[in-house]
Scaffold this active site. Structure first.
Site, PDB file in Angstrom:
ATOM      1  N   ASP A 110      66.970  -0.639  63.163  1.00  0.00           N
ATOM      2  CA  ASP A 110      67.577   0.211  64.191  1.00  0.00           C
ATOM      3  C   ASP A 110      66.729   1.440  64.483  1.00  0.00           C
ATOM      4  O   ASP A 110      67.159   2.342  65.197  1.00  0.00           O
ATOM      5  CB  ASP A 110      69.008   0.607  63.821  1.00  0.00           C
ATOM      6  CG  ASP A 110      69.078   1.564  62.638  1.00  0.00           C
ATOM      7  OD1 ASP A 110      68.280   1.385  61.709  1.00  0.00           O
ATOM      8  OD2 ASP A 110      69.936   2.455  62.638  1.00  0.00           O
TER       9      ASP A 110
ATOM     10  N   ASP B  90      65.617   4.122  62.971  1.00  0.00           N
ATOM     11  CA  ASP B  90      65.908   5.506  62.620  1.00  0.00           C
ATOM     12  C   ASP B  90      65.145   5.929  61.359  1.00  0.00           C
ATOM     13  O   ASP B  90      65.094   7.112  61.036  1.00  0.00           O
ATOM     14  CB  ASP B  90      67.404   5.769  62.476  1.00  0.00           C
ATOM     15  CG  ASP B  90      68.060   4.971  61.348  1.00  0.00           C
ATOM     16  OD1 ASP B  90      67.399   4.105  60.755  1.00  0.00           O
ATOM     17  OD2 ASP B  90      69.252   5.216  61.074  1.00  0.00           O
TER      18      ASP B  90
ATOM     19  N   ASP C 296      62.403   0.636  60.716  1.00  0.00           N
ATOM     20  CA  ASP C 296      63.426  -0.321  60.299  1.00  0.00           C
ATOM     21  C   ASP C 296      64.141  -0.908  61.529  1.00  0.00           C
ATOM     22  O   ASP C 296      63.861  -0.502  62.665  1.00  0.00           O
ATOM     23  CB  ASP C 296      64.387   0.316  59.307  1.00  0.00           C
ATOM     24  CG  ASP C 296      65.303   1.357  59.916  1.00  0.00           C
ATOM     25  OD1 ASP C 296      64.991   1.849  61.023  1.00  0.00           O
ATOM     26  OD2 ASP C 296      66.328   1.695  59.309  1.00  0.00           O
TER      27      ASP C 296
ATOM     28  N   SER D  63      71.321  -1.044  59.730  1.00  0.00           N
ATOM     29  CA  SER D  63      70.099  -0.328  59.379  1.00  0.00           C
ATOM     30  C   SER D  63      69.089  -1.244  58.698  1.00  0.00           C
ATOM     31  O   SER D  63      68.633  -2.214  59.273  1.00  0.00           O
ATOM     32  CB  SER D  63      70.441   0.894  58.518  1.00  0.00           C
ATOM     33  OG  SER D  63      69.312   1.704  58.322  1.00  0.00           O
TER      34      SER D  63
END
Length: 575
Positions: free
Chosen positions: A305, A307, A303, A144
């Site tokens: 990834d 999400d 960010d 993340s």
């Protein structure tokens, strides 16, 4: 087994490659590093693995990834659902493509087909692919928004959401049962492809994902009208959002989108930011320069990834200010509910979901629109769990869900937070306000005037390594053993311990049981309506203190937060 025994075991294991053993021998001279790398097996928790990349049992590497995947494979075989296969996605971090391939080949070695994205994709696209392809599970390789030295491994189940109890514990038990690397069954890539056990996901899945994102527009006509007027700066922060977010914005109808060139392409070092978290205002420095140059109305950043999403808007002085996740979530909740009410699509059994550490202004907004609000523990997987429950029981119609940590989801096509749809909706909301001669900041001030001056704060203590783990445990224990009498001059009325499951009224002695699953969380409700929540982060070496207040004005609310933070500092210093 102590860390020295684990270290010796790795050196002696014939399955460990020569290069890794060389790295281990070099490590021997640094006792502290040796202990950090081997004092435990990297814990496969309820969300999977997350750790620093490197050699050792407490690090993320091909062996710990292989062990986790073998445990997952054993669980799938036990369930008898192996024929459905497993979807795999990965982001732009160091070793992400390699770890994704290793996971796929271990699954193949167990006779389970791996459906792997051919290049980096956002986490929500993995959530979508699991259901779109009818898979039994999913894996996404990502850490993340953590710093560059980290990577991670998250597991999803057939509903597209991260695994929750009791399934998570059953998978953990299977992972822990893999006691040596010789038990890992891994197939060679070419053989796996030849046997149809390693397949790349077709771009039609991407198309279907974007189609579902576009269906979440509240007013396509508004975007058609304002698409050439609203100026947007977007930054993917070197991550996986670049292509899907730009595609969604373009196909939605936004024509004035400027991408930060220095942050456009994948970069596992996140060179321009270091810590690629949209919660940190510093990640938007380059975006603000581009926004000043282009006269942008709004900045959005996702960010690695993709999400989580952050937003930057112009305030009443014309300066760019970074909104918090709570502010963005409140604006989107108001916008979505108001538009559904205006166009007659607000369901009678509609529900909005938030986590227990998310702003209480959502409660007031939902009451105003006659929409039920449900609360869950921190973590979007609990929102996904509720979505599955609603789908099965038909009891509610999911409208929107979000958590304060910059994650939200509109629609049910995915079961995890999605910064692709959030970016599109933020821009649509900004276009709505611009049409009225307002900025999104003006809209936020309008919310405060309508519902009250709710403000939130997060105080995080970064405590790394083994010593940090022990410090976090001791602080949590201290808060449990001695409930504070007050924070910021306001008495504690309710002390809620989600680990014991007991909520106690500190004035009357009344006790009630928690309606939510057990979790390492303590929560204090104060006499003036303020609240404080204390919990270890599930993704970073941090202890977090969440604060929520309601003031008579913005200044009054901030004074309440400041006073509570001072008391928190004093209480932590005593531990």
């Amino acid at each position: 087994m102590d860390y020295k025994e684990r270290y010796a075991q790795w050196l002696a294991d014939p399955k460990i490659d020569a290069a890794t053993k060389d790295a281990l021998r070099e490590m021997a001279a640094d006792e502290k590093e040796l202990k950090e790398c081997f004092y435990q097996d990297l814990e496969f928790g309820t969300g999977g693995l997350r750790g620093i990349i490197g050699a050792g049992s407490n690090r993320l590497n091909r062996y710990t990834v292989g062990r986790a995947t073998q445990g997952l494979a054993n669980y799938i075989l036990q369930q008898g659902t192996q024929a459905k296969g497993v979807a795999i996605a990965y982001d732009s971090r160091h070793m992400s493509p390699e770890f994704a391939q290793i996971a796929g080949l271990v699954l193949a070695g167990n006779g389970i087909c791996a459906y792997v994205y051919p290049s980096l994709r956002p986490t929500p696209m993995l959530s979508f692919a699991v259901r779109e392809l009818g898979c039994t599970a999913g894996i996404v390789i990502t850490a993340s928004h953590n710093p560059p030295e980290y990577n991670g491994y998250k597991v999803y189940w057939a509903d597209g959401a991260q695994v929750v109890a009791p399934r998570d514990q059953d998978i953990i038990a299977q992972v822990n049962a893999v006691e040596n690397f010789g038990a890992i069954r891994e197939m060679e890539l070419e053989e796996a492809k030849a046997q149809g056990l390693f397949r790349y996901i077709d771009e039609k899945v991407d198309d279907a994902f974007i189609d579902n994102v576009l269906q979440q527009r509240q007013s396509p006509k508004l975007i058609e009208e304002m698409g050439n007027e609203l100026k947007i700066v977007y930054t993917p922060l070197h991550g996986s959002g670049n292509i899907p977010v730009r595609r969604a914005l373009k196909e939605a109808g936004f024509r004035q989108v400027f991408v930060v060139p220095e942050q456009e392409l994948p970069d596992p070092q996140f060179t321009t930011v270091g810590y690629p978290n949209p919660e940190d205002p510093k990640v938007f420095v380059l975006a603000q320069k581009l926004a000043e140059k282009t006269g942008a109305d709004i900045i959005v950043g996702t960010d690695p990834d993709c999400d989580r999403v952050g937003a930057v808007v112009r305030n009443d002085k014309g300066e760019y200010v970074v909104l918090t996740g709570n502010m963005v979530g409140a604006l989107l909740t108001e916008y979505i509910l108001s538009q559904k009410k205006a166009n007659g699509t607000l369901p009678a059994n509609g529900v909005v979901i938030k986590t227990i550490v998310t702003t209480e202004i959502i409660r007031a907004i939902c009451q105003a629109y006659g929409v039920e609000l449900k609360e869950v523990l921190t973590g979007f997987k609990f929102i996904g769990e509720q979505m599955k429950h609603f789908e099965e029981t038909k009891s509610h119609t999911y409208i929107f869900g979000f958590e304060e940590s910059y994650g939200c989801l509109a629609g049910t096509y995915a079961r995890d937070k999605d910064a692709v749809v959030a970016s599109m909706l933020i821009c649509e909301m900004a276009a709505y306000y611009k049409k009225q001669g307002m900025t999104a900041y003006d809209g936020l001030m309008q919310l405060y005037e309508k519902y009250g001056y709710y403000r939130e704060g997060v105080k995080a203590l970064t405590l790394k390594g083994l010593d940090g783990v022990e410090k976090i445990r001791s602080i949590m224990a201290a808060f449990r053993m001695q409930t504070p009498t007050a924070f910021g001059g306001a008495d504690v009325v309710w002390a809620k311990d989600y680990q014991s499951g007991i909520f106690q009224n500190m004035k009357t002695g009344e006790q009630v049981k928690s309606p939510l699953p057990k979790s390492d969380v303590v929560y204090y409700q104060l006499a003036d309506g303020s609240w404080i929540c204390v919990r270890p982060s599930g993704t970073e070496p941090k202890l977090k203190f969440y604060i929520g207040v309601k003031g008579e004005s913005m200044a009054d609310a901030q004074q309440k937060i400041d006073a509570i933070e001072q008391d928190i500092d004093a209480k932590v210093a005593q531990v």
